[in-house]
Design an enzyme around this catalytic site. Structure first.
Site, PDB file in Angstrom:
ATOM      1  CG  ASP A  23     -11.691  59.988   1.505  1.00  0.00           C
ATOM      2  OD1 ASP A  23     -11.330  59.042   0.788  1.00  0.00           O
ATOM      3  OD2 ASP A  23     -12.674  60.725   1.248  1.00  0.00           O
ATOM      4  CG  ASP A  67      -9.039  45.025  16.364  1.00  0.00           C
ATOM      5  OD1 ASP A  67      -9.198  44.381  17.413  1.00  0.00           O
ATOM      6  OD2 ASP A  67      -9.097  46.255  16.304  1.00  0.00           O
ATOM      7  CG  ASP A 118     -13.000  42.717  19.605  1.00  0.00           C
ATOM      8  OD1 ASP A 118     -13.034  43.833  20.139  1.00  0.00           O
ATOM      9  OD2 ASP A 118     -14.028  42.060  19.337  1.00  0.00           O
ATOM     10  CD  GLU A 170     -12.257  44.737  23.999  1.00  0.00           C
ATOM     11  OE1 GLU A 170     -12.875  45.794  24.140  1.00  0.00           O
ATOM     12  OE2 GLU A 170     -12.599  43.874  23.168  1.00  0.00           O
ATOM     13  CG  ASP A 213     -14.609  56.635  -0.458  1.00  0.00           C
ATOM     14  OD1 ASP A 213     -13.958  57.231   0.442  1.00  0.00           O
ATOM     15  OD2 ASP A 213     -14.574  55.406  -0.604  1.00  0.00           O
ATOM     16  CG  HIS A 257     -12.055  51.509  18.779  1.00  0.00           C
ATOM     17  ND1 HIS A 257     -11.030  50.956  19.520  1.00  0.00           N
ATOM     18  CD2 HIS A 257     -12.974  50.530  18.629  1.00  0.00           C
ATOM     19  CE1 HIS A 257     -11.328  49.694  19.788  1.00  0.00           C
ATOM     20  NE2 HIS A 257     -12.498  49.418  19.271  1.00  0.00           N
ATOM     21  CG  ASP A 258     -14.798  50.396  21.910  1.00  0.00           C
ATOM     22  OD1 ASP A 258     -15.531  50.648  20.936  1.00  0.00           O
ATOM     23  OD2 ASP A 258     -14.314  49.273  22.114  1.00  0.00           O
ATOM     24  CG  ASP A 272      -8.635  55.502   1.466  1.00  0.00           C
ATOM     25  OD1 ASP A 272      -7.439  55.834   1.603  1.00  0.00           O
ATOM     26  OD2 ASP A 272      -9.474  56.218   0.888  1.00  0.00           O
ATOM     27  CG  ASN A 299     -11.149  56.531  -2.346  1.00  0.00           C
ATOM     28  OD1 ASN A 299     -11.457  57.078  -1.270  1.00  0.00           O
ATOM     29  ND2 ASN A 299     -11.575  55.327  -2.670  1.00  0.00           N
TER      30      ASN A 299
END
Length: 540
Positions: free
Chosen positions: A21, A98, A199, A248, A25, A316-317, A29, A23
């Site tokens: 991150d 993706d 995907d 995928e 928040d 990520h899954d 990013d 910035n």
């Protein structure tokens, strides 16, 4: 045969929301990725796969796209993306994106138009059928639980979705829709990106609505007849650019994958979804080593001469591999890295895997972000399972384990952000972080750097794969062979000491150790392997 650039490459997957991150928040990013490009370059990888950064309401964390040619403000701007692309290319790092074209968000302008009525020109961009609130067009079930149909009171029809109701499926039979998709794909490739991870691509063709399901609930939208025409269209576009394409493609078997990934195939490689073979009761499952070995070796065998594998153990899954196969030590993480990275194919490393990040100790359903996990929790409660047991069952294998913020250093929020991150940081960040491992020569991070460099040698790019000890429940042993070189990969993937008798043809007491996570030992007929011991031997 001339090698394609991606055959000698190693990929690094970034989940932008959780990477860095810049910035403050609480959300990772694009400028955060730019700041960490030197780290990625030093790892030795060749390309980055970015999870979706498009405009999206984030019902499914960016896989519900509302504008294919805009960047989500959480991640920055198109100018930030162009800067990332330029700076990555200056470091000789490629970027793949993706490509999500099975469905859009229900906030996409096409779907907003489609909702206006049956005679709207965009209505046929999606899949609709007559229905009543009580009677849907069929009884098919979505991946996220519940019906694949969502009723629209205004038109007395329902639209089709295989994921969340907020992710309506596109109608690939419509040539106008296809033309828009193809135009968008060219737009990104002309911008200079280096390829796509496609995907859910094997779902774009659906069976007729009266298809009767027998055993597989998802058969009517997994690699259905007729998909070839669309894949051929995509292939012709991709062939115009020096890119890599990774599908995928659930439902594409290892035998069928040959036609998908050989030199005349639609794509360069596909992620198979079979190898997470679980054992144990719900909420306590682990990877079954023998099952995992059988699946990956079948893919190796079937694609050995024709086709190409995408190698991975984390994404990520899925949960963190060192929690569901290892014992959460650096030692076991090194064993797992050795086992998967030296097969034939292109290895993908998921952010945090290279430092051995582990599953998060969830204690409440409120800590979860993944929609499918929350839905599953509610279903279990309806079945009469206690809240504690339901929580254990869903939290053990939730996708959120892989989405906790990257652990950079032993400071606030693991150095990911100066503020509270969007998802909790794992409490072990003070022990497991990049900064600590960069300083220590024997760290997992430095082991990954060695493994990546070794993987790029000709033998591990080109050599055939031959499995040994196929029925051993704890050990994976395979050779990679070319006409003039050979190496043995030998790994104990268990927390118990094992004794194995190797085939005579690989036994060479003078064999050189190329890589190990323990002290060297000679390669003899009867090998005593300590828990999670890993060796790569160069054979004469």
């Amino acid at each position: 045969m001339e090698r394609k650039w991606w055959e000698t490459a190693v990929g690094y997957q970034i989940y932008p929301r959780s990477f860095y991150d810049s910035n403050n928040d609480g959300i990772g990013d694009l400028q955060g990725i730019i700041a960490k490009l030197p780290y990625i370059k030093a790892l030795g990888v060749d390309f980055i796969w970015l999870n979706p950064i498009y405009a999206s309401p984030n019902v499914d964390n960016g896989y519900d796209i509302s504008d294919y040619q805009a960047i989500h403000p959480d991640f920055g701007t198109m100018a930030d993306f162009k800067e990332l692309l330029a700076k990555a290319h200056a470091l000789d790092l490629k970027i793949i994106m993706d490509l999500v074209v099975n469905h859009t968000s229900d906030q996409h302008p096409w779907f907003q138009e489609a909702l206006k009525g049956k005679d709207n020109p965009y209505r046929d961009y999606y899949l609709w059928a007559d229905a009543t609130p009580e009677r849907m067009p069929n009884d098919w079930q979505s991946f996220f639980g519940g019906s694949t149909w969502q009723y629209d009171e205004k038109s007395k029809q329902a639209y089709f979705h295989i994921f969340a109701p907020e992710q309506p499926d596109l109608n690939w039979q419509n040539p106008k829709l296809r033309a828009e998709i193809y135009q968008m794909i060219r737009w990104w490739l002309d911008l200079g990106i280096d390829g796509f991870r496609l995907d859910a691509i094997s779902h774009i063709q659906k069976a007729p609505w009266d298809f009767k399901i027998t055993d597989n609930p998802w058969a009517p939208f997994m690699n259905v007849a007729g998909i070839d025409a669309y894949m051929q269209d995509l292939k012709e576009i991709f062939a115009e650019y020096p890119i890599v394409t990774v599908g995928e493609a659930s439902g594409v078997t290892s035998k069928k994958a040959v036609n998908w990934t050989n030199r005349d195939g639609y794509l360069d490689m596909i992620f198979e979804l079979e190898h997470q073979v679980r054992e144990g009761k719900p909420g306590h499952e682990r990877i079954n080593v023998l099952g995992w070995k059988k699946v990956v070796s079948r893919w190796q065998k079937d694609l050995n001469q024709h086709g190409w594998n995408a190698l991975y153990v984390e994404n990520h899954d899925n949960p963190r591999i060192n929690s569901i196969l290892g014992n959460e030590s650096e030692h076991s993480a090194k064993a797992i890295a050795t086992a998967f990275m030296f097969m034939k194919g292109t290895p993908f490393i998921y952010q945090g895997q290279e430092i051995g990040m582990t599953n998060f100790p969830f204690t409440s359903v409120d800590q979860l972000d993944a929609k499918d996990s929350y839905n599953h929790y509610q279903e279990l409660l309806k079945q009469g399972i206690t809240p504690d047991e339901a929580l254990q069952q869903i939290c053990h294998w939730t996708r959120d384990h892989s989405r906790t913020p990257m652990q950079w250093e032993a400071s606030h929020a693991a150095g990911f952000s100066q503020t509270k991150p969007w998802l909790a940081v794992h409490p072990n960040y003070q022990e497991i972080n990049v900064s600590e491992q960069e300083k220590r020569p024997d760290s997992l991070l430095n082991f990954y750097k060695q493994a990546i460099a070794l993987r790029k040698t000709a033998l591990f790019v080109e050599g055939n794969y031959e499995l040994h000890l196929p029925k051993h429940p704890q050990v994976i042993a395979y050779t990679r062979n070319t006409t003039n070189q050979s190496a043995l990969v030998l790994v104990n993937l268990s927390d118990k000491e094992v004794v194995v008798d190797l085939p005579n043809r690989v036994v060479q007491s003078e064999a050189k150790v190329l890589l190990t996570n323990t002290s060297s030992q000679p390669l003899v007929k009867r090998m005593h392997l300590q828990p999670f011991a890993a060796f790569i031997y160069q054979l004469n």
